[in-house]
Design an enzyme around this catalytic site. Structure first.
Site, PDB file in Angstrom:
ATOM      1  CG  HIS A  90      -1.665   5.567  -3.866  1.00 18.23           C
ATOM      2  ND1 HIS A  90      -2.237   5.531  -2.605  1.00 18.23           N
ATOM      3  CD2 HIS A  90      -2.507   5.086  -4.489  1.00 18.23           C
ATOM      4  CE1 HIS A  90      -3.523   5.043  -2.766  1.00 18.23           C
ATOM      5  NE2 HIS A  90      -3.690   4.997  -4.110  1.00 18.23           N
ATOM      6  CE1 TYR A 110       0.246   6.139   7.653  1.00 12.37           C
ATOM      7  CE2 TYR A 110      -0.027   7.070   5.524  1.00 12.37           C
ATOM      8  CZ  TYR A 110       0.287   5.872   6.619  1.00 12.37           C
ATOM      9  OH  TYR A 110       0.676   4.707   5.923  1.00 12.37           O
ATOM     10  N   PRO A 116       1.656  -0.896  12.277  1.00 16.49           N
ATOM     11  CG  PRO A 116      -0.456  -1.078  12.099  1.00 16.49           C
ATOM     12  CD  PRO A 116       0.392  -1.073  13.144  1.00 16.49           C
ATOM     13  CE  LYS A 118       8.849   0.955   5.131  1.00 11.64           C
ATOM     14  NZ  LYS A 118       8.043   1.194   4.313  1.00 11.64           N
ATOM     15  CE1 TYR A 166       3.670   5.102   4.493  1.00 13.31           C
ATOM     16  CE2 TYR A 166       3.278   4.596   2.020  1.00 13.31           C
ATOM     17  CZ  TYR A 166       2.817   4.569   3.309  1.00 13.31           C
ATOM     18  OH  TYR A 166       1.554   4.363   3.534  1.00 13.31           O
TER      19      TYR A 166
END
Length: 404
Positions: free
Chosen positions: A82, A208, A300, A304, A392
């Site tokens: 991604h 998200y 979560p 990480k 990220y």
């Protein structure tokens, strides 16, 4: 802790590892590549470990580490790369382009698949993995000959070793052997209801979503299997969430002004996960070293957990390698000090993502407006989007990332 027993002289290794999750197995594999022997002890059976559904996002550095460990072939063939992610709020979508902002990407590849690859690699190399062990106790950690007592196949056994590594998770036993370790913890006022659905992903990248009724996350495990989460109360009863209610809530929280369509399918798994942050201020005691979830837990939202475990054992494998190659002890002595800056950075990032995207049951309108303002700033500011993308996709490895 139970009393020590007589030694079993038949079992001896250089590094005894408690826990056959990603941390313990990867450490065993990295040590093997340096010619260092290890034995891995695991309380669960092999089938359980290989089927345990957990995180699925791998940072750039974690991907490279798995390749270096010789277990990247199936990940490269089946993992989903991604280049960005989508933030959705106020029924609008905003893409954060990882590739453009950082030159890096992430790979979606389930933790259970990483575990399968590592177990296969260790067994192929003749590594010793013992499943279904119980009554694990540690002894003589402040000497040069620590040992692990345990039960296996109905027999009391002892594993003598040079070092002990605790990679047995948050609820494991090894962290209890750290003397006077300061711990830091925060419990969040919500949990995640997670589902695994036999349905093609409705988006090519993770979504998200922040909705007035709570957070939702759209992820995937393969081109045919979708992983999704809903924010729920921490005391939520799973029995009150039949499939129809779950799908209805997912449709509502993911809806946007462009007519986003969510693909449904049979549910393969569902469960509720509480949310907490936890950091142990010490990760070593004598010749005991802990890593992964045994040392720290993050919510979560920032993806990480497994990535921090990889960073821990990458660091520890080099420290142990230095000891066996040159009798160096400086890297082992500095393990906690070197690991903690990255851990705290990831803990902050996970808290930041969580507070920005979730609806707190105790928040007032002022707090809600702050969260929305933060989301709008990330969507509008290249600098803020870059900060999100940097964290990220994973900060670079520099023998334990820190500000120093």
């Amino acid at each position: 802790m139970t009393a020590a027993r007589d030694h079993d002289p038949g079992m001896r290794t250089q590094v005894g590892i408690v826990g056959a999750g990603p941390a313990g197995l990867l450490l065993s594999q990295l040590l093997h590549l340096q010619g260092i022997e290890s034995v891995v002890l695991e309380a669960r059976d092999r089938s359980y470990v290989e089927q345990r559904v957990r995180a699925g996002v791998l940072e750039h550095g974690a991907v490279e580490t798995l390749r270096e460990a010789g277990v990247g072939k199936r990940m490269d063939a089946e993992g989903l790369a991604h280049d960005g992610t989508i933030l959705r709020f106020d029924r609008q979508s905003h893409r954060v382009d990882f590739r453009e902002l950082t030159g890096r990407h992430i790979v979606v590849y389930g933790q259970q698949e990483v575990v399968k690859d590592l177990i296969a690699a260790r067994l192929e190399a003749g590594g010793e993995l013992r499943f279904d062990v119980s009554d694990v106790t540690l002894h003589d950690l402040d000497t040069v000959r620590p040992r692990i007592d345990f039960e296996h196949d109905g027999e009391a056994r002892t594993l003598a070793c040079d070092f002990v590594v605790g990679a047995d998770g948050f609820h494991g036993v090894t962290r209890d052997y750290l003397i006077d370790a300061t711990t830091y913890e925060r419990t969040y006022p919500f949990a995640w209801l997670g589902i695994l659905a036999e349905a093609p992903p409705s988006s090519q990248e993770l979504i998200y979503a922040r909705h007035c009724t709570g957070f939702a996350l759209h992820s995937m495990r393969s081109p045919a299997v979708t992983r999704m989460y809903l924010q729920v109360r921490p005391d939520e009863d799973l029995a009150t969430w039949p499939d129809e209610r779950i799908w209805a809530e997912l449709h509502e929280r993911f809806a946007d002004r462009s007519g986003f369509a969510l693909t449904e399918g049979p549910l393969l798994d569902k469960g509720i996960t509480p949310m907490r942050s936890f950091v142990s201020g010490s990760m070593q005691q004598g010749r005991l070293f802990i890593g992964g979830d045994a040392a720290h837990i993050v919510p979560p939202t920032g993806a990480k957990g497994m990535n921090l475990a990889v960073a821990d054992v990458r660091l520890l494998s080099r420290a142990l390698g230095g000891y066996y190659a040159d009798l160096r002890t400086d890297l082992l002595d500095a393990y906690t000090e070197t690991a903690l800056p990255r851990i705290w950075r990831a803990t902050h990032f996970s808290w930041w993502m969580t507070s920005m995207l979730h609806v707190s049951p105790h928040a007032d309108e002022f707090s809600e407006q702050l969260a929305r303002a933060q989301l709008r700033y990330v969507a509008a500011s290249t600098a803020m989007a870059t900060a999100l993308a940097e964290n990220y996709t994973g900060l670079p490895y520099s023998e334990g990332w820190s500000y120093r």
